[in-house]
Design a protein around this motif. Structure first.
Motif, PDB file in Angstrom:
ATOM      1  N   TYR A 165       0.817  -1.199   0.000  1.00  0.00           N
ATOM      2  CA  TYR A 165       0.000   0.000   0.000  1.00  0.00           C
ATOM      3  C   TYR A 165       0.860   1.262   0.000  1.00  0.00           C
ATOM      4  O   TYR A 165       0.374   2.342   0.242  1.00  0.00           O
ATOM      5  N   ALA A 166       2.130   1.123  -0.263  1.00  0.00           N
ATOM      6  CA  ALA A 166       3.027   2.292  -0.266  1.00  0.00           C
ATOM      7  C   ALA A 166       2.641   3.217  -1.402  1.00  0.00           C
ATOM      8  O   ALA A 166       2.230   2.790  -2.464  1.00  0.00           O
ATOM      9  N   SER A 167       2.785   4.501  -1.159  1.00  0.00           N
ATOM     10  CA  SER A 167       2.438   5.468  -2.197  1.00  0.00           C
ATOM     11  C   SER A 167       3.698   6.112  -2.737  1.00  0.00           C
ATOM     12  O   SER A 167       4.693   6.246  -2.055  1.00  0.00           O
ATOM     13  N   SER A 168       3.634   6.499  -3.960  1.00  0.00           N
ATOM     14  CA  SER A 168       4.745   7.174  -4.609  1.00  0.00           C
ATOM     15  C   SER A 168       4.575   8.675  -4.460  1.00  0.00           C
ATOM     16  O   SER A 168       3.475   9.188  -4.577  1.00  0.00           O
ATOM     17  N   SER A 169       5.666   9.398  -4.234  1.00  0.00           N
ATOM     18  CA  SER A 169       5.580  10.849  -4.138  1.00  0.00           C
ATOM     19  C   SER A 169       5.561  11.488  -5.520  1.00  0.00           C
ATOM     20  O   SER A 169       5.450  12.677  -5.650  1.00  0.00           O
ATOM     21  N   THR A 179       1.918  16.004  -4.230  1.00  0.00           N
ATOM     22  CA  THR A 179       2.598  15.840  -2.943  1.00  0.00           C
ATOM     23  C   THR A 179       2.005  16.819  -1.937  1.00  0.00           C
ATOM     24  O   THR A 179       1.414  17.838  -2.313  1.00  0.00           O
ATOM     25  N   HIS A 180       2.203  16.513  -0.677  1.00  0.00           N
ATOM     26  CA  HIS A 180       1.684  17.384   0.378  1.00  0.00           C
ATOM     27  C   HIS A 180       2.299  18.774   0.281  1.00  0.00           C
ATOM     28  O   HIS A 180       1.597  19.781   0.321  1.00  0.00           O
ATOM     29  N   SER A 181       3.611  18.850   0.148  1.00  0.00           N
ATOM     30  CA  SER A 181       4.276  20.161   0.164  1.00  0.00           C
ATOM     31  C   SER A 181       3.901  21.010  -1.041  1.00  0.00           C
ATOM     32  O   SER A 181       3.698  22.219  -0.911  1.00  0.00           O
ATOM     33  N   SER A 182       3.779  20.411  -2.212  1.00  0.00           N
ATOM     34  CA  SER A 182       3.396  21.213  -3.378  1.00  0.00           C
ATOM     35  C   SER A 182       1.922  21.612  -3.301  1.00  0.00           C
ATOM     36  O   SER A 182       1.554  22.710  -3.734  1.00  0.00           O
ATOM     37  N   PRO A 207       0.244  17.452   7.350  1.00  0.00           N
ATOM     38  CA  PRO A 207       0.686  16.341   6.510  1.00  0.00           C
ATOM     39  C   PRO A 207       0.023  15.005   6.842  1.00  0.00           C
ATOM     40  O   PRO A 207       0.354  13.998   6.242  1.00  0.00           O
ATOM     41  N   GLU A 208      -0.905  15.006   7.785  1.00  0.00           N
ATOM     42  CA  GLU A 208      -1.558  13.744   8.146  1.00  0.00           C
ATOM     43  C   GLU A 208      -2.407  13.249   6.986  1.00  0.00           C
ATOM     44  O   GLU A 208      -2.870  14.016   6.162  1.00  0.00           O
ATOM     45  N   ARG A 209      -2.593  11.983   6.949  1.00  0.00           N
ATOM     46  CA  ARG A 209      -3.438  11.376   5.918  1.00  0.00           C
ATOM     47  C   ARG A 209      -4.883  11.753   6.167  1.00  0.00           C
ATOM     48  O   ARG A 209      -5.316  11.873   7.311  1.00  0.00           O
ATOM     49  N   PRO A 246      -0.188   5.312  14.918  1.00  0.00           N
ATOM     50  CA  PRO A 246      -0.536   6.633  14.405  1.00  0.00           C
ATOM     51  C   PRO A 246       0.639   7.413  13.846  1.00  0.00           C
ATOM     52  O   PRO A 246       0.483   8.203  12.952  1.00  0.00           O
ATOM     53  N   GLY A 247       1.847   7.205  14.349  1.00  0.00           N
ATOM     54  CA  GLY A 247       3.003   7.950  13.872  1.00  0.00           C
ATOM     55  C   GLY A 247       3.666   7.359  12.630  1.00  0.00           C
ATOM     56  O   GLY A 247       4.495   7.965  12.014  1.00  0.00           O
ATOM     57  N   GLU A 248       3.284   6.133  12.274  1.00  0.00           N
ATOM     58  CA  GLU A 248       3.913   5.473  11.143  1.00  0.00           C
ATOM     59  C   GLU A 248       3.468   6.088   9.828  1.00  0.00           C
ATOM     60  O   GLU A 248       2.321   6.419   9.648  1.00  0.00           O
ATOM     61  N   GLY A 249       4.414   6.186   8.919  1.00  0.00           N
ATOM     62  CA  GLY A 249       4.085   6.585   7.557  1.00  0.00           C
ATOM     63  C   GLY A 249       3.689   8.034   7.400  1.00  0.00           C
ATOM     64  O   GLY A 249       3.072   8.390   6.426  1.00  0.00           O
ATOM     65  N   SER A 250       4.036   8.874   8.376  1.00  0.00           N
ATOM     66  CA  SER A 250       3.660  10.281   8.227  1.00  0.00           C
ATOM     67  C   SER A 250       4.499  10.907   7.117  1.00  0.00           C
ATOM     68  O   SER A 250       5.618  10.483   6.848  1.00  0.00           O
ATOM     69  N   ILE A 251       3.938  11.902   6.507  1.00  0.00           N
ATOM     70  CA  ILE A 251       4.602  12.567   5.397  1.00  0.00           C
ATOM     71  C   ILE A 251       5.243  13.842   5.916  1.00  0.00           C
ATOM     72  O   ILE A 251       4.581  14.652   6.541  1.00  0.00           O
ATOM     73  N   PRO A 252       6.520  14.062   5.636  1.00  0.00           N
ATOM     74  CA  PRO A 252       7.156  15.292   6.099  1.00  0.00           C
ATOM     75  C   PRO A 252       6.691  16.484   5.276  1.00  0.00           C
ATOM     76  O   PRO A 252       6.265  16.336   4.149  1.00  0.00           O
ATOM     77  N   ASN A 253       6.801  17.679   5.866  1.00  0.00           N
ATOM     78  CA  ASN A 253       6.442  18.901   5.135  1.00  0.00           C
ATOM     79  C   ASN A 253       7.352  19.143   4.009  1.00  0.00           C
ATOM     80  O   ASN A 253       8.331  19.285   3.741  1.00  0.00           O
TER      81      ASN A 253
END
Length: 165
Positions: free
Chosen positions: A3-7, A85-88, A145-147, A158-165
């Motif tokens: 279930y990994a996602s690509s950036s 992506t989250h940051s963009s 950045p949370e899902r 809950p902390g796993e797989g968080s996306i950095p800014n």
């Protein structure tokens, strides 16, 4: 199955910031297209490429021109592209919000029936620009950045797989 996602592209694991960018992208794209549809756009026969002389009005309220519609569609495409992506997506929300704030200020300064009103816009557009600016800038800063709920297939902590800014 992973279930990994690509950036590099959209995935089913989007942050709320990415979803907001997608929503605004779709809305701007739709508004741009609707500006070319007679009936939805009144005075369609007076739809000019640019300038305050365009008498066309989206929903009979918002003054539009071909340039105005194209700008909305471009902003929509940019929103969809930057939602990857989250940051963009965050950059899109804040950047487009600042753009709309500048357009609001420009609309206050430039005479609506003058050559400087080349996009064109009217008072309804000005107030809409202010509202969009406020909402987009706030969302850009508030959404993290949370899902988004229900979009993650992960069952980790809950902390796993968080996306950095």
């Amino acid at each position: 199955m992973s279930y990994a996602s690509s950036s590099r592209g959209l995935s089913s694991h989007r942050t709320s910031t990415q979803i907001a960018a997608i929503v605004f992208g779709v809305i701007f794209l739709a508004i741009g297209v609707l500006g070319f549809i007679p009936g939805i756009t009144t005075n369609y026969g007076a739809l000019y490429f640019a300038g305050y002389t365009s008498e066309a009005a989206l929903l009979g309220l918002f003054q539009v021109s071909v340039l105005h519609n194209v700008v909305h569609m471009l902003l929509g495409f940019i929103g969809l592209w930057m939602a990857r992506t989250h940051s963009s997506a965050r950059t899109y929300l804040i950047g487009a919000g600042v753009l709309y704030l500048l357009l609001f200020i420009y609309g206050l300064i430039v005479p609506l029936n003058g050559a400087g009103n080349f996009v064109p816009f009217n008072w309804a557009d000005n107030w809409l620009h202010l509202g969009l600016a406020v909402v987009m800038i706030i969302l850009g800063f508030v959404l993290g950045p949370e899902r988004a709920r229900g979009s993650s297939g992960s069952r980790g902590s809950p902390g796993e797989g968080s996306i950095p800014n």
